[in-house]
Design a protein around this motif. Structure first.
Motif, PDB file in Angstrom:
ATOM      1  N   SER A 194      -1.865  -7.940  10.136  1.00  0.00           N
ATOM      2  CA  SER A 194      -2.794  -7.262   9.229  1.00  0.00           C
ATOM      3  C   SER A 194      -3.254  -8.249   8.160  1.00  0.00           C
ATOM      4  CB  SER A 194      -2.116  -6.050   8.589  1.00  0.00           C
ATOM      5  OG  SER A 194      -0.921  -6.431   7.944  1.00  0.00           O
ATOM      6  N   TYR A 195      -4.466  -8.022   7.613  1.00  0.00           N
ATOM      7  CA  TYR A 195      -5.011  -9.097   6.777  1.00  0.00           C
ATOM      8  C   TYR A 195      -5.850  -8.664   5.592  1.00  0.00           C
ATOM      9  CZ  TYR A 195      -8.988  -8.301   9.978  1.00  0.00           C
ATOM     10  OH  TYR A 195      -9.992  -7.735  10.713  1.00  0.00           O
ATOM     11  N   LEU A 196      -6.245  -7.389   5.478  1.00  0.00           N
ATOM     12  CA  LEU A 196      -6.984  -6.912   4.308  1.00  0.00           C
ATOM     13  C   LEU A 196      -6.322  -5.646   3.780  1.00  0.00           C
ATOM     14  CD1 LEU A 196     -10.723  -7.415   5.379  1.00  0.00           C
ATOM     15  CD2 LEU A 196      -9.483  -8.704   3.631  1.00  0.00           C
ATOM     16  N   VAL A 197      -6.628  -5.298   2.531  1.00  0.00           N
ATOM     17  CA  VAL A 197      -6.023  -4.141   1.885  1.00  0.00           C
ATOM     18  C   VAL A 197      -7.116  -3.197   1.405  1.00  0.00           C
ATOM     19  CG1 VAL A 197      -4.659  -3.361  -0.085  1.00  0.00           C
ATOM     20  CG2 VAL A 197      -3.978  -5.417   1.159  1.00  0.00           C
ATOM     21  N   SER A 198      -7.008  -1.925   1.781  1.00  0.00           N
ATOM     22  CA  SER A 198      -7.912  -0.907   1.257  1.00  0.00           C
ATOM     23  C   SER A 198      -7.158   0.360   0.887  1.00  0.00           C
ATOM     24  CB  SER A 198      -8.995  -0.571   2.287  1.00  0.00           C
ATOM     25  OG  SER A 198      -9.804   0.506   1.846  1.00  0.00           O
ATOM     26  N   LEU A 199      -6.216   0.756   1.739  1.00  0.00           N
ATOM     27  CA  LEU A 199      -5.586   2.068   1.608  1.00  0.00           C
ATOM     28  C   LEU A 199      -4.366   2.087   0.681  1.00  0.00           C
ATOM     29  CD1 LEU A 199      -5.922   3.082   5.340  1.00  0.00           C
ATOM     30  CD2 LEU A 199      -6.930   4.325   3.417  1.00  0.00           C
ATOM     31  N   LEU A 200      -3.925   0.941   0.178  1.00  0.00           N
ATOM     32  CA  LEU A 200      -2.764   0.914  -0.713  1.00  0.00           C
ATOM     33  C   LEU A 200      -3.130   1.530  -2.065  1.00  0.00           C
ATOM     34  CD1 LEU A 200       0.142  -0.109  -1.384  1.00  0.00           C
ATOM     35  CD2 LEU A 200      -0.957  -2.220  -2.207  1.00  0.00           C
ATOM     36  N   PRO A 201      -2.540   2.666  -2.418  1.00  0.00           N
ATOM     37  CA  PRO A 201      -2.897   3.293  -3.697  1.00  0.00           C
ATOM     38  C   PRO A 201      -2.399   2.470  -4.890  1.00  0.00           C
ATOM     39  CG  PRO A 201      -1.878   4.894  -2.194  1.00  0.00           C
ATOM     40  CD  PRO A 201      -1.637   3.523  -1.624  1.00  0.00           C
ATOM     41  N   PRO A 202      -3.230   2.265  -5.889  1.00  0.00           N
ATOM     42  CA  PRO A 202      -2.754   1.592  -7.111  1.00  0.00           C
ATOM     43  C   PRO A 202      -1.539   2.295  -7.709  1.00  0.00           C
ATOM     44  CG  PRO A 202      -5.152   1.749  -7.115  1.00  0.00           C
ATOM     45  CD  PRO A 202      -4.681   2.546  -5.935  1.00  0.00           C
ATOM     46  N   LYS A 203      -1.423   3.593  -7.459  1.00  0.00           N
ATOM     47  CA  LYS A 203      -0.275   4.356  -7.938  1.00  0.00           C
ATOM     48  C   LYS A 203       1.042   3.732  -7.456  1.00  0.00           C
ATOM     49  CE  LYS A 203       1.712   9.033  -7.445  1.00  0.00           C
ATOM     50  NZ  LYS A 203       3.084   8.529  -7.365  1.00  0.00           N
ATOM     51  N   ILE A 204       1.096   3.330  -6.182  1.00  0.00           N
ATOM     52  CA  ILE A 204       2.318   2.738  -5.641  1.00  0.00           C
ATOM     53  C   ILE A 204       2.605   1.400  -6.316  1.00  0.00           C
ATOM     54  CG2 ILE A 204       3.340   1.732  -3.556  1.00  0.00           C
ATOM     55  CD1 ILE A 204       2.032   3.961  -1.944  1.00  0.00           C
ATOM     56  N   VAL A 205       1.576   0.614  -6.524  1.00  0.00           N
ATOM     57  CA  VAL A 205       1.754  -0.679  -7.192  1.00  0.00           C
ATOM     58  C   VAL A 205       2.318  -0.467  -8.595  1.00  0.00           C
ATOM     59  CG1 VAL A 205       0.566  -2.748  -8.015  1.00  0.00           C
ATOM     60  CG2 VAL A 205      -0.086  -1.727  -5.834  1.00  0.00           C
ATOM     61  N   ARG A 206       1.772   0.525  -9.305  1.00  0.00           N
ATOM     62  CA  ARG A 206       2.257   0.804 -10.668  1.00  0.00           C
ATOM     63  C   ARG A 206       3.668   1.381 -10.653  1.00  0.00           C
ATOM     64  NH1 ARG A 206      -2.941   3.151 -11.076  1.00  0.00           N
ATOM     65  NH2 ARG A 206      -1.971   5.206 -10.957  1.00  0.00           N
ATOM     66  N   ASP A 207       3.888   2.389  -9.810  1.00  0.00           N
ATOM     67  CA  ASP A 207       5.183   3.077  -9.804  1.00  0.00           C
ATOM     68  C   ASP A 207       6.340   2.123  -9.516  1.00  0.00           C
ATOM     69  OD1 ASP A 207       3.906   5.459 -10.280  1.00  0.00           O
ATOM     70  OD2 ASP A 207       4.156   6.278  -8.266  1.00  0.00           O
ATOM     71  N   LEU A 208       6.104   1.198  -8.574  1.00  0.00           N
ATOM     72  CA  LEU A 208       7.173   0.296  -8.164  1.00  0.00           C
ATOM     73  C   LEU A 208       7.184  -1.013  -8.954  1.00  0.00           C
ATOM     74  CD1 LEU A 208       7.149   0.789  -4.292  1.00  0.00           C
ATOM     75  CD2 LEU A 208       8.476   2.000  -6.035  1.00  0.00           C
ATOM     76  N   GLY A 209       6.231  -1.165  -9.865  1.00  0.00           N
ATOM     77  CA  GLY A 209       6.185  -2.383 -10.680  1.00  0.00           C
ATOM     78  C   GLY A 209       5.987  -3.629  -9.846  1.00  0.00           C
ATOM     79  N   LEU A 210       5.075  -3.553  -8.872  1.00  0.00           N
ATOM     80  CA  LEU A 210       4.900  -4.669  -7.942  1.00  0.00           C
ATOM     81  C   LEU A 210       4.192  -5.841  -8.602  1.00  0.00           C
ATOM     82  CD1 LEU A 210       3.800  -2.857  -4.657  1.00  0.00           C
ATOM     83  CD2 LEU A 210       6.107  -3.403  -5.460  1.00  0.00           C
ATOM     84  N   ARG A 211       4.674  -7.027  -8.311  1.00  0.00           N
ATOM     85  CA  ARG A 211       4.000  -8.255  -8.736  1.00  0.00           C
ATOM     86  C   ARG A 211       3.035  -8.639  -7.622  1.00  0.00           C
ATOM     87  NH1 ARG A 211       9.764  -9.540  -9.812  1.00  0.00           N
ATOM     88  NH2 ARG A 211      10.143  -9.047 -12.015  1.00  0.00           N
ATOM     89  N   PHE A 212       1.927  -7.946  -7.561  1.00  0.00           N
ATOM     90  CA  PHE A 212       0.978  -8.096  -6.452  1.00  0.00           C
ATOM     91  C   PHE A 212      -0.407  -7.728  -6.943  1.00  0.00           C
ATOM     92  CE2 PHE A 212      -1.391  -5.907  -3.045  1.00  0.00           C
ATOM     93  CZ  PHE A 212      -1.545  -6.965  -2.179  1.00  0.00           C
ATOM     94  N   ALA A 213      -1.413  -8.447  -6.450  1.00  0.00           N
ATOM     95  CA  ALA A 213      -2.791  -8.178  -6.847  1.00  0.00           C
ATOM     96  C   ALA A 213      -3.728  -8.435  -5.677  1.00  0.00           C
ATOM     97  CB  ALA A 213      -3.189  -9.044  -8.043  1.00  0.00           C
ATOM     98  N   VAL A 214      -4.895  -7.838  -5.749  1.00  0.00           N
ATOM     99  CA  VAL A 214      -5.951  -8.068  -4.762  1.00  0.00           C
ATOM    100  C   VAL A 214      -7.188  -8.593  -5.485  1.00  0.00           C
ATOM    101  CG1 VAL A 214      -5.115  -6.295  -3.179  1.00  0.00           C
ATOM    102  CG2 VAL A 214      -6.802  -5.681  -4.926  1.00  0.00           C
ATOM    103  N   ARG A 215      -8.082  -9.176  -4.714  1.00  0.00           N
ATOM    104  CA  ARG A 215      -9.340  -9.684  -5.264  1.00  0.00           C
ATOM    105  C   ARG A 215     -10.491  -9.115  -4.441  1.00  0.00           C
ATOM    106  NH1 ARG A 215      -9.169 -15.832  -6.138  1.00  0.00           N
ATOM    107  NH2 ARG A 215      -7.933 -15.131  -7.925  1.00  0.00           N
ATOM    108  N   LYS A 216     -11.539  -8.711  -5.100  1.00  0.00           N
ATOM    109  CA  LYS A 216     -12.683  -8.130  -4.412  1.00  0.00           C
ATOM    110  C   LYS A 216     -13.551  -9.222  -3.810  1.00  0.00           C
ATOM    111  CE  LYS A 216     -12.784  -3.676  -6.556  1.00  0.00           C
ATOM    112  NZ  LYS A 216     -12.116  -3.134  -5.381  1.00  0.00           N
ATOM    113  N   ARG A 217     -14.217  -8.874  -2.703  1.00  0.00           N
ATOM    114  CA  ARG A 217     -15.129  -9.802  -2.040  1.00  0.00           C
ATOM    115  C   ARG A 217     -16.537  -9.584  -2.576  1.00  0.00           C
ATOM    116  NH1 ARG A 217     -14.136  -8.824   4.256  1.00  0.00           N
ATOM    117  NH2 ARG A 217     -14.587  -6.690   3.640  1.00  0.00           N
TER     118      ARG A 217
END
Length: 512
Positions: free
Chosen positions: A54-77
């Motif tokens: 897998s190689y792109l991200v669309s369906l990952l809810p920002p809620k999950i990133v916030r709730d779990l305190g993920l050190r992860f980011a995406v960049r728009k094309r």
């Protein structure tokens, strides 16, 4: 709590449950966590970390990133897509991106008027509204069909996308064959279907591809897909979950109230609940039950490393723009139908359709500094309408034949052969890696290579369906109360989303 499978959904579930104070043990068959969402140095001696599956991200809810305190980011094309074409004997193409004026100009140059651009703008304004209303429901208890329809609030949109084949809507809205094809591709990613398939599997696939994040945008994971799953694993461990790799589960048993897993070394582990981050086929195998109806993937995944981006025959478009979005090849509406019919008849498509994307244009950090300085780039190709059945008789010969035909379709729009741009690894081999559906089955346990584990479902329950348990209400139930699905085969699964992991965790916490 035992979680079978350390892919991204299992890690999401582990993070939520551990943060809630539950004892969590994740058992992963492979020697690493991440499942299909991993980064790999695929080419010997070259510091290029490719998102192998897998190689792109669309369906990952920002809620999950916030709730779990993920050190992860995406960049728009900045560019959504580019589709090369030949009109009146001249190379041209459709560029979607760079602002409204530029996109309108590209549509007019391709089609001769503003008609298709205006239809495109209105069509995607509708899907944007749909996304805003549907996406938040994916991390809520499962709505009924009537409740989802009321939430959408537009009967015409509901009828067109939930009740009638997608091809009818596309043909009613657009006239140009190329424009129609670009729209249809979102209904065919990992889904072997025609625009008019009466099962509406293409509609369901299309829906998931246009609602992500409430916008439908497909974003670039900074650091590659492995950055996401590494962040999820770190978050789960910080919360107290135990992650064990190289530990296959060989059997599951349950008495209805609790469950027990058996590992490859013969150990048994009991738990009140077992979450299975694997396909329904794998769950049936572990339980010793009959397999569900077979699933079949239909994609060819090709990873490449280039010494430079190839020049295009369309001189109106800079390759850096064309390859920074989704680069469509042989994906006209008629071409997609022909390819489907050939593959359905058991023949590899003569002109295989595919989509190409250059991760390193948006995120050069996946390459070592020396490769960046020398102008190297990655290319990811995702081929459509190459179902697993085509590879059954002679896997390697079919793979090589399809790869050659796919690259020939790309070369037809390039001013130089792609082969001239391929880097070579430390052993002098061209930097190109191919994965077929059967490879994905063997390597990742995806049934028939199906990237969604089975055909996607609409994100709602039938109006008459009883939802008596938390697992049923969250769309993660199996026939066994102590065992829940938390992978892509759950309702509202598919894609890199973490949604099934979130929903399985919510069900467990609701159960007490």
């Amino acid at each position: 709590m035992v979680i079978v499978g350390g892919g991204h959904n299992g890690l999401v579930a582990a993070g939520y449950l551990a943060r809630a104070g539950r004892r969590v043990l994740v058992l992963e068959r492979l020697d690493r966590t991440g499942g299909a969402a991993v980064s790999t140095r695929a080419f010997a001696g070259l510091d290029a970390r490719l998102s192998r599956y897998s190689y792109l991200v669309s369906l990952l809810p920002p809620k999950i990133v916030r709730d779990l305190g993920l050190r992860f980011a995406v960049r728009k094309r900045t560019v959504a897509s580019y589709t090369p074409a030949v009109r009146a004997g001249r190379p041209t193409g459709l560029l979607v991106g760079g602002g409204r004026a530029r996109t309108r100009e590209s549509f007019a140059r391709l089609t001769g008027s503003d008609r298709e651009y205006d239809a495109w703008r209105d069509f995607y304004a509708t899907t944007r509204t749909l996304a805003e209303r549907v996406f938040p429901t994916l991390t809520e208890p499962l709505p009924t069909r009537a409740a989802l329809r009321a939430r959408i609030g537009d009967d015409a949109t509901w009828h067109a996308l939930f009740e009638r084949p997608l091809g009818e809507l596309i043909e009613h809205t657009f006239r140009d064959d190329l424009v129609r094809g670009v729209v249809l591709t979102d209904g065919l990613i990992g889904t072997f279907a025609t625009a008019h398939d009466p099962s509406l599997r293409q509609n369901r696939c299309f829906l998931y591809h246009v609602i992500g994040g409430g916008t439908g945008d497909w974003d670039v994971p900074l650091g590659g897909m492995g950055a996401l799953t590494d962040a999820l694993a770190d978050a789960a461990r910080r919360a107290g979950a135990e992650l064990v790799t190289g530990c296959p589960v060989t059997a599951l048993a349950t008495d209805g109230r609790t469950a027990e897993v058996t590992t490859g070394d013969g150990h048994t582990i009991g738990a009140r609940r077992v979450l299975v981050n694997a396909a329904p086929r794998e769950l049936a195998r572990l339980l010793g039950e009959p397999a569900p109806p077979p699933a079949e993937g239909a994609q060819l995944k090709v990873n490449m490393l280039l010494t430079r981006l190839p020049r295009l025959r369309d001189r109106h478009t800079d390759p850096r723009e064309a390859f920074s979005g989704t680069f469509h090849i042989a994906e006209g509406y008629g071409q997609l139908e022909t390819a489907y019919q050939e593959a359905a008849a058991g023949r590899p498509p003569t002109a295989p359709p595919s989509e190409i994307y250059c991760h390193s244009l948006t995120d050069p950090a996946i390459l070592g500094a020396d490769l960046v300085r020398r102008g190297y780039h990655t290319l990811t190709l995702f081929g459509l309408h190459t179902p697993a059945r085509l590879f059954a008789a002679d896997h390697d010969a079919t793979r090589d034949r399809l790869l050659a035909a796919t690259l020939a379709q790309l070369d037809a729009h390039l001013a130089e052969p792609l082969a001239d741009c391929l880097a070579r690894d430390a052993d002098g081999r061209p930097c190109i890696e191919v994965r077929t559906p059967l490879d994905l089955d063997r390597e990742l346990g995806l049934p028939g290579g199906h990237i969604f584990h089975r055909d996607l479902a609409f994100p709602c329950a039938p109006d008459e369906a009883p939802l008596p348990t938390p697992a049923a209400r969250w769309g993660v139930a199996t026939a066994h109360p102590a065992i829940h699905l938390c992978g892509a085969g759950a309702l509202r699964g598919g894609g890199v989303s973490g949604i099934p992991g979130h929903n399985a965790a919510m069900a467990v916490l609701e159960e007490g």
